[in-house]
Design an enzyme around this catalytic site. Structure first.
Site, PDB file in Angstrom:
ATOM      1  CD  GLU A 128      34.443  45.254  40.507  1.00 52.72           C
ATOM      2  OE1 GLU A 128      33.920  44.399  41.236  1.00 52.72           O
ATOM      3  OE2 GLU A 128      33.771  46.078  39.846  1.00 52.72           O
ATOM      4  CG  MET A 129      37.373  39.644  42.388  1.00 53.70           C
ATOM      5  SD  MET A 129      35.906  38.598  42.601  1.00 53.70           S
ATOM      6  CE  MET A 129      36.655  37.090  43.211  1.00 53.70           C
TER       7      MET A 129
END
Lengths: 333, 333
Positions: free
Chosen positions: A127-128
């Site tokens: 994700e991030m």
């Protein structure tokens, strides 16, 4: 849980007002949403900044709002989310709107609270793709953030505890009251037309309401996806079983809230239903063992559209500039 | 051009007020920014929706605001932008703030206007990777957009002409008035401290102002990057030569506006300068043949910080939901 508590409170009230003929809020399995109470505006404002903060990601490109876009119903409305280096996420991102009403967070409920949820994506390599050390280094390097954390928390030591608490405080404000259905629940009988009302009646009598109830019209329990007949999907997610380790929880997912559901096709954890019509049809078949007629589907969909509430009015935060000491984003390595 | 026009107007005024002793706006090579005049609020509002509209991209993930993020100074502040499938862009994305004051758009000025610019990234396979047919199909499939275009343009036929005109109308409002420097220009002599004023004097006497002048403190001309000594870079961009075909325009880039420059490290078209200090040092050496002392660099940087103005207050638009006929995003193929 919340719903059960509500019933506990509601029953005595129902007896008191049972003399009145018109349907009352208390007699319905869905309750209107209330405007959020903002207890700590400074913390909410800081949380909003962090929610829109791309520097919490390794790339400097992805923020919470990338996949939980408040311009588009609190979600990205993709079949699965896009993470660092364009990695395909495992699941369709749930909406952040009204997420404070959920019994737990993520489709499998692996986070007990919004605060617990908020730390996950920052450090998830799909994700991030940052990590908590780096994310905190970034925030600590920006004097305006240090001052703002100090103002909100009374000390300048920024840890993930404060970061996630502020994000959660902001997310708790993302409630969508005043839908047509809520207006109807509150007594404005003109707020729903005949088809929408008929859809609501079918929604109740067919049994949809067994899972989709309470103020969020869902979000308060886990249920097996494919109760009557197995759900066919190529998505490997096994739901709640991954959290509890129990075979009985295989394919049990959190029942999504149906608030604002018309804003965010595609549907289900695997985005297997491209339209509301397809979602209603499949739910009828797999959860209720029932083939809804075309008219019933149309009616229920018309009702679901009345659950679109007033979206939060978000003034885009102006994020403080990086300092010369701020670790720079590394999107391409 | 704008600056020359301004001088043409300013000279007679200067003669009229030359009797007053204090420095006046008219005697300075930089002029304050004015608040934007909003002529057509409905068009601006539509343009704002389109600016934040991820469905204008093939992936449904990238909007204008992804690379021109209004939360972070109107830019992504990356060494180069991230496009569809995480492709690395060729150049550092310029800020959209005050871009209406630019003589032309893009670093090489290949678009004459904001409207001309706006159509480019949507169809650029390295950026939003959609195409104009698909982007228009998306908008035309959403009844709320059709109605809004009708309200703004008086007809329901949506073409790129209307799309880009609305986006440009929104971008024209993204002006940042009322910086400390503008307050000083307008007569508040306390708005700058001693170091900032000294920095401004050096900025003028050293010759920075030869290119960075006018209301935008730049943006109004093309200049060779590496005037006195060649600029060393691995970035293959050749600047204006790609537009004019003239060898003399090799490495000529649009002089960037220095408004809000402190918000958006890294600097230059290739992001070759990680900090303002590095940028000022390099500019002195390559454009002016001058080695600024550490104090001069510090002073000029302090002055540049005073160019940070009031950022536009943007209420995040609530984008209309896709209809069942809306072409779905295809991020992973």
């Amino acid at each position: 849980m919340r719903y059960l508590q509500y019933i506990g409170l509601a029953l005595p009230l129902m007896m008191v007002i049972s003399a009145t003929a018109a349907p009352s809020i208390q007699s319905e399995p869905i309750q209107p949403l209330s405007k959020p109470l903002i207890k700590n505006p400074a913390m909410v404002e800081l949380g909003k900044k962090l929610f829109f903060e791309p520097r919490l990601s390794k790339s400097g490109f992805i923020s919470c709002n990338s996949c939980h876009n408040l311009a588009t119903g609190g979600s990205d409305n993709l079949t699965s989310s896009i993470g660092d280096h364009w990695q395909q996420g495992p699941i369709r991102s749930p909406t952040v709107l009204n997420s404070s009403l959920n019994v737990a967070q993520f489709w499998d409920g692996r986070a007990k609270s919004l605060q617990e949820q908020a730390s996950g994506p920052i450090a998830n390599p799909k994700e991030m793709a940052s990590n908590h050390v780096l994310a905190l280094d970034v925030l600590r390097s920006i004097p305006a953030y240090v001052n703002e954390f100090d103002k909100v928390f009374g000390h300048k030591q920024i840890s993930m505890q404060e970061v996630t608490r502020a994000i959660a405080a902001f997310e708790e404000t993302l409630v969508t009251p005043d839908s047509h259905f809520d207006q109807w629940l509150k007594g404005n009988k003109k707020a729903l037309n005949t088809q929408e009302l008929r859809g609501y009646q079918t929604f109740k009598t067919a049994g949809c309401v067994a899972c989709h109830n309470g103020p969020a019209v869902g979000g308060n329990s886990f249920q097996k996806m494919g109760l009557v007949a197995p759900y066919q999907t190529s998505n490997p997610a096994q739901g709640r079983a991954g959290v509890t380790g129990k075979d009985a929880d295989r394919m049990a997912f959190k029942v999504p809230s149906l608030r604002n559901v018309a804003l965010r096709a595609p549907y289900f954890h695997d985005a297997g239903a491209p339209t509301l019509e397809a979602a209603v049809t499949t739910m009828g078949q797999l959860q209720l063992g029932r083939s809804f007629s075309q008219q019933e589907v149309g009616d229920i969909v018309a009702f679901l559209h009345t659950l679109t509430g007033q979206q939060p009015r978000i003034v885009l935060p102006i994020l403080p500039a990086s300092s010369n000491n701020t670790p720079r984003p590394t999107p391409f390595n």
